[in-house]
Design a protein around this motif. Structure first.
Motif, mmCIF file in Angstrom:
data_model
loop_
_atom_site.group_PDB
_atom_site.id
_atom_site.type_symbol
_atom_site.label_atom_id
_atom_site.label_comp_id
_atom_site.label_asym_id
_atom_site.label_seq_id
_atom_site.Cartn_x
_atom_site.Cartn_y
_atom_site.Cartn_z
ATOM 1 N N PHE A 26 0.831 -1.215 0.000
ATOM 2 C CA PHE A 26 0.000 0.000 0.000
ATOM 3 C C PHE A 26 0.860 1.257 0.000
ATOM 4 O O PHE A 26 0.580 2.218 -0.724
ATOM 5 N N HIS A 27 1.914 1.247 0.827
ATOM 6 C CA HIS A 27 2.676 2.479 1.046
ATOM 7 C C HIS A 27 3.442 2.889 -0.221
ATOM 8 O O HIS A 27 3.356 4.026 -0.672
ATOM 9 N N TYR A 28 4.171 1.940 -0.793
ATOM 10 C CA TYR A 28 4.918 2.219 -2.030
ATOM 11 C C TYR A 28 3.977 2.204 -3.240
ATOM 12 O O TYR A 28 3.999 3.105 -4.073
ATOM 13 N N ASN A 78 10.248 12.854 -0.437
ATOM 14 C CA ASN A 78 10.467 12.300 0.904
ATOM 15 C C ASN A 78 10.358 10.769 0.886
ATOM 16 O O ASN A 78 11.149 10.076 1.536
ATOM 17 N N HIS A 79 9.366 10.249 0.173
ATOM 18 C CA HIS A 79 9.206 8.791 0.141
ATOM 19 C C HIS A 79 10.346 8.103 -0.600
ATOM 20 O O HIS A 79 10.811 7.043 -0.169
ATOM 21 N N SER A 80 10.813 8.687 -1.702
ATOM 22 C CA SER A 80 11.963 8.095 -2.404
ATOM 23 C C SER A 80 13.152 8.015 -1.450
ATOM 24 O O SER A 80 13.901 7.024 -1.436
ATOM 25 N N GLY A 127 3.759 13.146 9.615
ATOM 26 C CA GLY A 127 5.027 13.828 9.383
ATOM 27 C C GLY A 127 6.181 12.862 9.318
ATOM 28 O O GLY A 127 6.006 11.675 9.011
ATOM 29 N N TRP A 128 7.359 13.393 9.637
ATOM 30 C CA TRP A 128 8.613 12.704 9.415
ATOM 31 C C TRP A 128 9.599 13.019 10.529
ATOM 32 O O TRP A 128 9.583 14.119 11.073
ATOM 33 N N ALA A 129 10.495 12.073 10.825
ATOM 34 C CA ALA A 129 11.636 12.315 11.708
ATOM 35 C C ALA A 129 12.903 12.096 10.886
ATOM 36 O O ALA A 129 12.964 11.155 10.077
ATOM 37 N N ILE A 160 12.529 8.708 8.870
ATOM 38 C CA ILE A 160 11.492 7.733 9.215
ATOM 39 C C ILE A 160 10.135 8.388 8.960
ATOM 40 O O ILE A 160 9.866 9.482 9.470
ATOM 41 N N ASP A 161 9.328 7.734 8.165
ATOM 42 C CA ASP A 161 7.961 8.198 7.887
ATOM 43 C C ASP A 161 7.096 7.864 9.088
ATOM 44 O O ASP A 161 7.032 6.696 9.504
ATOM 45 N N VAL A 162 6.451 8.863 9.684
ATOM 46 C CA VAL A 162 5.558 8.575 10.810
ATOM 47 C C VAL A 162 4.096 8.893 10.486
ATOM 48 O O VAL A 162 3.264 9.012 11.393
ATOM 49 N N TRP A 163 3.772 9.023 9.205
ATOM 50 C CA TRP A 163 2.361 9.035 8.829
ATOM 51 C C TRP A 163 1.755 7.678 9.231
ATOM 52 O O TRP A 163 2.426 6.649 9.130
ATOM 53 N N GLU A 164 0.484 7.671 9.603
ATOM 54 C CA GLU A 164 -0.132 6.392 10.013
ATOM 55 C C GLU A 164 -0.041 5.333 8.908
ATOM 56 O O GLU A 164 0.078 4.135 9.189
ATOM 57 N N HIS A 165 -0.085 5.754 7.631
ATOM 58 C CA HIS A 165 -0.046 4.745 6.559
ATOM 59 C C HIS A 165 1.276 3.966 6.561
ATOM 60 O O HIS A 165 1.366 2.915 5.945
ATOM 61 N N ALA A 166 2.311 4.488 7.230
ATOM 62 C CA ALA A 166 3.606 3.810 7.271
ATOM 63 C C ALA A 166 3.602 2.616 8.222
ATOM 64 O O ALA A 166 4.448 1.728 8.085
HETATM 65 FE FE FE Z 1 4.348 7.621 3.732
#
Ligand code: FE
Length: 200
Positions: A26-28, A78-80, A127-129, A160-166
């Motif tokens: 789902f995420h990618y 950011n995802h790449s 968001g992101w860390a 590190i992706d901290v969106w819930e979808h991660a």
């Molecule tokens: Fe994400």
């Protein structure tokens, strides 16, 4: 010059059991792919179409009329960066010059890891860390939604992706468990070291 979603640098199940193929699929395959598609659709036929995605992110960061392009472009970038921040052979501790620099700037690897965990856990909402180099000093920073350290002049080393979808499919509400597993088992220190070398 459309932005191409980079191939995932490992198979969808390579990060199991810490992040499952279900989540990566789902995420990618859905979330990241949608940001890339939306970005390309939004810049098509505009002057941004001929610019690099990094230049478009910089140009739209503070323009309220361009939030759609910024949000989708920054999320595509950011995802790449996130996929490369993880590795099936990751985790543990860095070595070489980056290890020395982390000891210098944070006191120890353990103190750095605590700071990263706290940033990831306390980012309110999506968001992101990040581990970044900020004018030659390593720092942990967090960003909300699509925000990226690129627009603050910082050079990202890891994220590190901290969106819930991660993490929600694997960890539900337990974001700190996802973050702890990512730090312990997945962070790609070879990628971070390569990024650190570009800062010198
Ligand atoms: Fe994400």
């Amino acid at each position: 010059m459309s932005y191409q979603q980079p191939a995932l640098p490992y198979s969808e199940n390579a990060l199991e059991p810490h992040i499952t193929a279900h989540t990566i699929g789902f995420h990618y395959g859905k979330h990241h792919a949608a940001y890339v598609t939306n970005y390309n659709n939004l810049v098509a036929g505009t002057p941004f179409d001929s610019q690099s995605i990094e230049d478009v992110i910089a140009a739209t960061a503070n323009d309220p009329a361009k939030t759609g392009i910024f949000n989708n472009g920054a999320q595509a970038w950011n995802h790449s960066f996130y996929w490369n921040s993880l590795s099936p052979n990751g985790g543990g501790t860095p070595s070489g010059a980056l290890a020395t620099k982390i000891d210098e700037d944070f006191g120890s690897f353990e103190k750095f890891a605590e700071e990263l965990k706290t940033a990831a856990a306390t980012q309110f909402g999506s968001g992101w860390a990040w581990l970044v180099s900020d004018n030659g000093t390593l720092k942990v920073v967090k960003t909300g939604n699509a925000q990226t350290p690129l627009t603050a002049g910082q050079i990202p080393l890891l994220c590190i992706d901290v969106w819930e979808h991660a993490y929600y499919l694997d960890y539900q509400n337990r974001r700190p468990d996802y973050v702890a597993a990512t730090i312990a088992h997945l962070l790609n220190w070879e990628f971070a070291e390569a990024n650190y070398q570009t800062t010198k």
